[in-house]
Scaffold this motif. Structure first.
Motif, PDB file in Angstrom:
ATOM      1  N   TRP A 104       0.811  -1.212   0.000  1.00 25.62           N
ATOM      2  CA  TRP A 104       0.000   0.000   0.000  1.00 25.62           C
ATOM      3  C   TRP A 104       0.849   1.270   0.000  1.00 25.62           C
ATOM      4  CZ3 TRP A 104      -5.088  -0.189  -0.774  1.00 25.62           C
ATOM      5  CH2 TRP A 104      -5.788  -1.355  -0.434  1.00 25.62           C
ATOM      6  N   ALA A 105       0.326   2.298  -0.662  1.00 24.47           N
ATOM      7  CA  ALA A 105       0.806   3.662  -0.433  1.00 24.47           C
ATOM      8  C   ALA A 105       0.238   4.118   0.904  1.00 24.47           C
ATOM      9  CB  ALA A 105       0.341   4.591  -1.553  1.00 24.47           C
ATOM     10  N   PRO A 106       0.914   5.019   1.598  1.00 17.63           N
ATOM     11  CA  PRO A 106       0.441   5.435   2.924  1.00 17.63           C
ATOM     12  C   PRO A 106      -0.971   6.016   2.932  1.00 17.63           C
ATOM     13  CG  PRO A 106       2.699   6.145   2.581  1.00 17.63           C
ATOM     14  CD  PRO A 106       2.221   5.615   1.267  1.00 17.63           C
ATOM     15  N   ASP A 107      -1.408   6.620   1.816  1.00 18.07           N
ATOM     16  CA  ASP A 107      -2.746   7.204   1.798  1.00 18.07           C
ATOM     17  C   ASP A 107      -3.851   6.185   1.530  1.00 18.07           C
ATOM     18  OD1 ASP A 107      -2.468   6.669  -0.906  1.00 18.07           O
ATOM     19  OD2 ASP A 107      -2.369   8.767  -1.521  1.00 18.07           O
ATOM     20  N   GLY A 108      -3.482   4.954   1.192  1.00 13.26           N
ATOM     21  CA  GLY A 108      -4.463   3.912   0.952  1.00 13.26           C
ATOM     22  C   GLY A 108      -5.208   4.039  -0.359  1.00 13.26           C
ATOM     23  N   LYS A 109      -4.852   5.017  -1.177  1.00 11.95           N
ATOM     24  CA  LYS A 109      -5.535   5.223  -2.447  1.00 11.95           C
ATOM     25  C   LYS A 109      -4.853   4.484  -3.598  1.00 11.95           C
ATOM     26  CE  LYS A 109      -7.170   9.822  -1.097  1.00 11.95           C
ATOM     27  NZ  LYS A 109      -7.151  11.282  -1.417  1.00 11.95           N
TER      28      LYS A 109
END
Length: 677
Positions: A90-95
């Motif tokens: 995952w990217a930290p923003d979850g997007k």
């Protein structure tokens, strides 16, 4: 080529079916199973990503795909269908999340856009086009960078140079290689001597690994990387991995460990105060006890957290509040999960079973992990966490199954669990074994025995799944399977492991024979006149040793076994292993090499033997198999050799695996099967 780390900027169990008639587990069943990898929880805690490998026997391929499942449980969905996809992060923003795919230009990093409300991917694009390909990517906590590994030419400082070298190698008519130091080949391959290389120099970063936890990590602020490297001049004789830290912008790396043995698998605490890692203390010994260590970043102080815990620390993960570490560890045929409260807690067992690949949701409320058993391959499980420990779920065991990808296939198969037993082995030490009964077991019948010997020798049988040596397949055609964890096995304390050092055919051989004696005297359904011994790697060595030291077996299967200890030293790559186990080299401690060399007992060989070896096995060179086959043929002993020109130490290609199982089972049937009743 060498391996380095680079950084690139970026803008419940199977439920029986009522009324169903089950049948023995088959090879086709095994090839139909999805091979589930580690859980990756989303930042908002709603979803879990994972990859699962599909096997095509007809196409002779293994293809990974990325799946998503609600963290609370629910239907799993394959979310990238247009291409192969592996290792989601995952990217930290979850997007968004990254993944690896070989769709274009070999193994490259791709980015997928993710809609958390629906759990679907809305688009994908390719991120890297690295000539030397990309592997092992992780996203920085600040979302600005991705760390990954690539095999590059040590003399190159940029992508253009690597591309030129690859082109030259592909088009030259000369395939010769020049070596200037050892470890010129490793496991199953030779090393040919707009990203930033963080780890320049002629060393592999991270070191070679057969899997497990990453050997590098980002700091919580995303500004620093900690990685594992072995900078010793002679890597082939060294296990001296150290930890280094370096800025994400490059620059001089700083070594933070001074242990002469192995330090590896660094992982920062969420509060940024510590780096946890695993360490061994005896140089040159790859099977020393793995301790859990703590490095305080501010002071440089190091603390051993598990000195009084006499087991190996496996996969571990931090609690999000940085107050505890969770880890798995082998223990008596299982791999329980433990929690260790900081700063000086005692490991507390949370759940048994065979568990790995630990991860915790960002809110700290759920522990996720993979679990397998002899009856089923990996699935993902979840366990509710509270501050004092672990909550009990409705099933009373604290865990719930999150995925069920293989339930349907397994529901049709009749399989038997591993039943443990204990006996007194060499020097009156208690030793554990396991017995697995065949499908449709009849206690009034007599059954032939497949006596399995594990590799390592620092390994163990237990309640776990294997595709390469699947116990259920061995039992499926009417055999009792007996497995012993002799001296050298893991999960019984470090002294038990160490007892095989310099004693390869001693205590372990006695443990194995006494274990089989115990099984024969305890289980009346065992036909002791119809037994076959099968082993691979160290198990292959022991099969060769058995060949010269007992005639109790009607047949033997020796896969990738050491036959001549002296020649094995000269043809292996990881010299630290042989030189530790035989306490030196053949020219300064020849007596010990010769004491435990199976080939010197050839005049006692009598048992029909199947020899198996792969051409690409550089751990135990194919010449070991050829020497054994030559010897049994010259002695006129019934024998056969299965040779794989395209396999290494493990048989991995689906059609080769099918041939392996058929050849092995046919060989055993020939000597102890139903026709011999």
């Amino acid at each position: 080529m060498r391996r380095l780390v680079v950084i690139a900027a970026v803008l419940m169990w199977v439920l029986p079916v009522l009324g169903q008639t089950k049948r023995p587990f088959t090879f086709q069943d095994m090839m139909s199973l999805k091979r589930v990898a580690e859980p990756v929880p989303s930042p908002d805690g709603k979803w879990v990503l994972f990859s699962a490998v599909d096997v095509s026997l007809e196409a002779n391929t293994k293809t990974p795909h990325v799946w998503a499942v609600p963290a609370a449980g629910g239907e799993e969905r394959e979310i990238i269908t247009a291409q192969n996809a592996d290792r989601p992060r995952w990217a930290p923003d979850g997007k968004r999340f990254l993944f690896l795919s070989t769709k274009e230009g070999g193994s490259q990093i791709w980015i997928a856009d993710f809609d958390s409300s629906s759990g679907t991917v809305t688009g994908v694009h390719k991120l890297t086009s690295i000539a030397t390909e990309a592997d092992g990517p992780i996203w920085s906590p600040d979302g600005r960078n991705i760390l990954f590994a690539s095999n590059v030419y040590p003399e190159c400082t940029d992508e253009a140079c690597n591309q030129k070298k690859l082109d030259e190698s592909a088009h030259t008519k000369i395939k010769a290689l020049i070596f200037t130091h050892l470890l010129y080949r490793h496991w199953n391959g030779y090393k040919e001597s707009t990203s930033r290389d963080l780890t320049p120099g002629d060393h592999d970063v991270p070191p070679f690994s057969l899997g497990g936890q990453d050997d590098y990590a980002f700091s919580p602020d995303g500004q620093e990387v900690c990685y594992t490297a072995n900078l010793d001049e002679e890597e082939a004789t060294s296990t001296n991995n150290d930890l280094f830290i370096v800025s994400v912008n490059g620059g001089l790396a700083k070594k933070i460990t001074d242990n002469p043995a192995s330090d590896s698998t660094p992982l920062y605490s969420s509060d940024g105060k510590y780096i946890a890692y695993r360490a061994q203390f005896r140089p040159g010994y790859e099977s020393d006890r793995f301790r859990l260590m703590l490095y305080e970043r501010k002071t440089g102080e190091k603390k051993n957290l598990t000195e009084n815990f006499d087991r190996w620390v496996g996969t571990f993960t931090w609690a999000p509040d940085s107050k505890a570490i969770y880890f798995s560890s082998e223990d008596k045929g299982e791999a329980p999960v433990y929690r260790l409260n900081l700063p000086s807690g005692v490991p507390a067992e949370l759940t048994r079973g065979y568990n790995d690949d630990l991860a915790i949701t960002r809110d700290g409320k759920t522990l996720l992990f993979t679990r397998m058993s002899l009856l089923h391959p990996n699935e993902i499980y979840g366990q509710a966490i509270q501050e004092a420990g672990v909550e009990r779920s409705a099933n009373g065991m604290g865990w719930t199954a999150v995925t069920h990808l293989n339930d349907s296939i397994l529901s049709h198969a009749s399989m038997s669990p591993a039943e443990p037993f204990w006996f007194t082995g060499a020097e009156n030490v208690k030793v554990e074994g396991f017995i697995v009964k065949p499908p449709n077991f009849d206690p009034n019948r007599k059954y032939p025995v497949k006596f399995l010997i594990h590799g390592g020798p620092q390994g163990a049988w237990g309640d776990d799944w294997s595709y390469r040596w699947n116990v259920e397949l061995f039992a499926a055609n009417g055999y009792v399977v007996v497995m012993i964890n002799p001296r050298g096995s893991t999960g019984y304390g470090q002294k038990f492991v160490d007892d095989i050092n310099g004693d390869w055919g001693g205590r372990a051989f006695e443990d194995l024979m006494k274990g089989l004696d115990y099984a024969e005297s305890t289980y009346p359904f065992i036909d002791k006149d119809r037994e076959c011994a099968l082993g691979a790697s160290y198990g292959g060595y022991m099969a060769n040793w058995i060949l010269g030291h007992t005639n109790r077996f009607k047949c033997i299967v020796s896969h990738d076994g050491m036959f001549n200890t002296e020649s094995a030293w000269g043809t292996t790559e990881e010299l630290w292993f042989n030189e530790w186990e035989f306490k030196g080299t053949p020219y300064n401690n020849r007596e010990l090499y010769r004491k435990w060399s199976p080939h010197l007992s050839a005049t006692s060989f009598k048992t029909p033997t199947l020899v198996i070896h792969g051409q690409l096995d550089y751990r135990l060179d194919v010449s070991e198999g050829f020497q054994l086959f030559t010897t049994v043929q010259r002695l006129k002993i019934p024998s056969k050799m299965l040779y794989f020109p395209d396999e290494g130490h493990w048989i991995l290609k689906p059609q080769n695996s099918q041939l392996w199982y058929k050849t092995v089972n046919d060989w055993v049937d020939q000597w102890v099967g139903q026709s011999h009743r």
